[in-house]
Design a protein around this motif. Structure first.
Motif, PDB file in Angstrom:
ATOM      1  N   GLY A 280       0.763  -1.243   0.000  1.00 16.45           N
ATOM      2  CA  GLY A 280       0.000   0.000   0.000  1.00 16.45           C
ATOM      3  C   GLY A 280       0.786   1.281   0.000  1.00 16.45           C
ATOM      4  O   GLY A 280       0.292   2.291   0.490  1.00 16.45           O
ATOM      5  N   GLY A 281       1.995   1.310  -0.554  1.00 17.03           N
ATOM      6  CA  GLY A 281       2.826   2.490  -0.394  1.00 17.03           C
ATOM      7  C   GLY A 281       2.934   3.447  -1.556  1.00 17.03           C
ATOM      8  O   GLY A 281       3.510   4.527  -1.406  1.00 17.03           O
ATOM      9  N   LEU A 282       2.379   3.110  -2.725  1.00 13.68           N
ATOM     10  CA  LEU A 282       2.630   3.941  -3.906  1.00 13.68           C
ATOM     11  C   LEU A 282       1.769   5.200  -3.952  1.00 13.68           C
ATOM     12  O   LEU A 282       0.634   5.237  -3.473  1.00 13.68           O
ATOM     13  N   VAL A 283       2.353   6.218  -4.575  1.00 11.83           N
ATOM     14  CA  VAL A 283       1.685   7.472  -4.934  1.00 11.83           C
ATOM     15  C   VAL A 283       1.570   7.480  -6.449  1.00 11.83           C
ATOM     16  O   VAL A 283       2.501   7.068  -7.155  1.00 11.83           O
ATOM     17  N   SER A 284       0.439   7.933  -6.993  1.00 10.57           N
ATOM     18  CA  SER A 284       0.260   7.876  -8.443  1.00 10.57           C
ATOM     19  C   SER A 284      -0.751   8.927  -8.897  1.00 10.57           C
ATOM     20  O   SER A 284      -1.352   9.634  -8.083  1.00 10.57           O
ATOM     21  N   THR A 285      -0.903   9.024 -10.211  1.00  9.88           N
ATOM     22  CA  THR A 285      -1.901   9.900 -10.830  1.00  9.88           C
ATOM     23  C   THR A 285      -2.927   9.050 -11.564  1.00  9.88           C
ATOM     24  O   THR A 285      -2.708   7.868 -11.836  1.00  9.88           O
ATOM     25  N   THR A 286      -4.025   9.663 -11.926  1.00 14.77           N
ATOM     26  CA  THR A 286      -5.078   8.952 -12.650  1.00 14.77           C
ATOM     27  C   THR A 286      -4.571   8.437 -13.988  1.00 14.77           C
ATOM     28  O   THR A 286      -4.835   7.285 -14.364  1.00 14.77           O
ATOM     29  N   MET A 287      -3.830   9.262 -14.740  1.00 15.46           N
ATOM     30  CA  MET A 287      -3.351   8.837 -16.056  1.00 15.46           C
ATOM     31  C   MET A 287      -2.284   7.762 -15.931  1.00 15.46           C
ATOM     32  O   MET A 287      -2.241   6.827 -16.743  1.00 15.46           O
ATOM     33  N   ASP A 288      -1.409   7.871 -14.931  1.00 20.58           N
ATOM     34  CA  ASP A 288      -0.425   6.808 -14.724  1.00 20.58           C
ATOM     35  C   ASP A 288      -1.132   5.467 -14.536  1.00 20.58           C
ATOM     36  O   ASP A 288      -0.787   4.464 -15.175  1.00 20.58           O
ATOM     37  N   TYR A 289      -2.128   5.448 -13.659  1.00 21.71           N
ATOM     38  CA  TYR A 289      -2.791   4.172 -13.391  1.00 21.71           C
ATOM     39  C   TYR A 289      -3.629   3.724 -14.581  1.00 21.71           C
ATOM     40  O   TYR A 289      -3.803   2.518 -14.819  1.00 21.71           O
ATOM     41  N   ALA A 290      -4.126   4.678 -15.346  1.00 23.34           N
ATOM     42  CA  ALA A 290      -4.865   4.322 -16.565  1.00 23.34           C
ATOM     43  C   ALA A 290      -3.962   3.589 -17.549  1.00 23.34           C
ATOM     44  O   ALA A 290      -4.403   2.659 -18.239  1.00 23.34           O
ATOM     45  N   ARG A 291      -2.700   3.963 -17.621  1.00 25.83           N
ATOM     46  CA  ARG A 291      -1.761   3.269 -18.501  1.00 25.83           C
ATOM     47  C   ARG A 291      -1.563   1.816 -18.031  1.00 25.83           C
ATOM     48  O   ARG A 291      -1.484   0.895 -18.846  1.00 25.83           O
ATOM     49  N   PHE A 292      -1.496   1.623 -16.738  1.00 25.64           N
ATOM     50  CA  PHE A 292      -1.403   0.268 -16.184  1.00 25.64           C
ATOM     51  C   PHE A 292      -2.652  -0.532 -16.549  1.00 25.64           C
ATOM     52  O   PHE A 292      -2.567  -1.688 -16.993  1.00 25.64           O
ATOM     53  N   CYS A 293      -3.822   0.085 -16.405  1.00 29.82           N
ATOM     54  CA  CYS A 293      -5.083  -0.594 -16.722  1.00 29.82           C
ATOM     55  C   CYS A 293      -5.190  -0.933 -18.209  1.00 29.82           C
ATOM     56  O   CYS A 293      -5.663  -2.014 -18.575  1.00 29.82           O
TER      57      CYS A 293
END
Length: 406
Positions: A280-293
């Motif tokens: 549970g330690g990461l910091v991210s943005t919506t677009m960063d996580y969208a790329r993962f998705c």
């Protein structure tokens, strides 16, 4: 130039996924607007300071909004590139890195945990005998697969208040000042809730898994994730802390929960932790996580770069809970099982929200969540920093997004 603009110009930029009009993707803009209106009503009622919501289908973003305030204390507006504590949405990223090592022949799913962290060879199971906690030996070792699917017998201190949960609460497990090696030793010294494989218990298993990855590779978890997942996906703003230059981009909660009146305490995103928490330690943005998705929805690739094999991802997104393993219906919704890092929908009905069989997802305790729907070629990412409202928004938005699918 404002401080925020200066930080953006100096920081690495995450490439945006392509956009298209909703109707060209088989999405109703009228229905998506109703979703936006519902979120605005919640913001106006003081349910949450602000949110972002992204919906993509058929390889393109059909809806992406930032609403409300990024930080209620300074009246800063929410932005599409605001930074969030994603907490347990770290787990799927660590799970992908784990299966990468399996693909490379460096790790087996049925390998015993004690092979990498010897302290777990002596871990005992706590059994309640007439109100007294009796410690018994393991019937079989905890495996890497157990860690991935949360059948290790390890727990979280906040998922109950029994004697073992209370032992967790008294330990320093939530400290960001201890190393992942120290954290693993502390967990290994506490009793398991049950025998490995006997039940599904949401837990610190992925934190332990992160330590296993460090032991195998000799790298910190942050360096490993960057090299194997984040950099190849160009997730330039996902890390275990945010740089000081990004202080003006941090999404913050209300100081007091609007529904319970409890004080809200979340970690400082600018502080560099000693532990790289795989759980549970990461910091991210919506677009960063969208790329993962989008990589997940594509079957393991993005922009010509393969992150994980198609068949490996199929294994991860399959249900790994046997019929005798009871799920926790609070954390794991009815009609769902659990794979290797994701919850997996196993039934078209039963759950109290729309979706598709084979859909998989996870979420973060501070209010973030995502889901992947291969049947509809769709994914969604929601970001907020409101722990007490997380279940409400998850169910609300699932229903409204699926209402927009034509």
């Amino acid at each position: 130039m404002t401080a925020k603009a200066a930080a953006q110009s100096a920081a690495p930029q995450t490439p945006a996924l392509p956009h298209a009009k909703p109707e060209s993707l088989g999405l109703s803009s009228t229905r998506l607007q109703k979703m936006s209106d519902a979120l605005k009503r919640e913001i106006d009622k003081g349910t949450t300071p602000g949110v972002t919501m992204l919906v993509a289908r058929r390889g393109q973003i059909g809806w992406f909004e930032a609403l409300g305030k990024q930080d209620p204390a300074v009246d800063a507006p929410m932005a599409q590139d605001s930074l969030f504590r994603i907490f347990s949405m770290t787990k799927p990223i660590v799970s992908i890195a784990t299966l990468q090592l399996v693909e490379d022949g460096e790790l087996l799913l049925d390998a015993p945990l004690a092979k990498y962290i010897p302290e777990f060879a002596d871990t005992k199971v706590g059994v309640d005998k007439g109100g007294k906690l009796e410690l018994v030996a393991l019937e079989r070792p905890i495996t890497i697969q157990d860690l991935l699917r949360h059948t290790s017998g390890i727990t979280y201190e906040h998922t109950g208040n029994g004697p073992i949960h209370q032992m967790y609460q008294k330990a320093r497990l939530g400290s960001r000042k201890i190393s992942s090696a120290e954290h693993a030793k502390l967990v290994a010294g506490l009793p398991l809730l049950c025998q490995p494989g006997a039940a599904w218990n949401y837990s610190r298993s992925t934190d332990i898994l992160g330590r296993v990855l460090e032991v195998i590779t000799g790298q910190s978890l942050g360096a490993l994730l960057t090299a194997r997942v984040l950099a190849p996906l160009q997730m330039a703003e996902t890390a275990f802390h945010a740089d000081a230059a990004n202080a003006g981009r941090l999404a913050q909660p209300f100081a007091t929960d609007p529904w319970t009146g409890d004080k809200v305490k979340l970690f400082d995103m600018l502080e560099q932790p000693a532990i790289h928490s795989g759980g549970g330690g990461l910091v991210s943005t919506t677009m960063d996580y969208a790329r993962f998705c989008q990589m997940l929805l594509n079957g393991g690739t993005l922009d010509g770069t393969r992150i994980i094999g198609r068949k490996t991802l199929e294994l991860m997104a399959a249900n790994h809970l046997e019929s005798h393993i009871p799920p926790d219906n609070y954390i794991l919704p009815p009609g769902h099982g659990f794979g290797l890092g994701f919850a997996v929908r196993t039934e078209p009905g039963i759950a109290p929200f729309a979706g598709s069989t084979g859909q998989y997802f996870w979420s973060g305790i501070a209010g973030t969540f995502f889901w992947i729907d291969p049947a509809e070629e769709m994914f969604a990412v929601f970001m907020s920093q409101g722990p007490g409202q997380r279940e409400y928004f998850r169910n609300l938005l699932r229903g409204m997004v699926y209402a927009a699918v034509e």
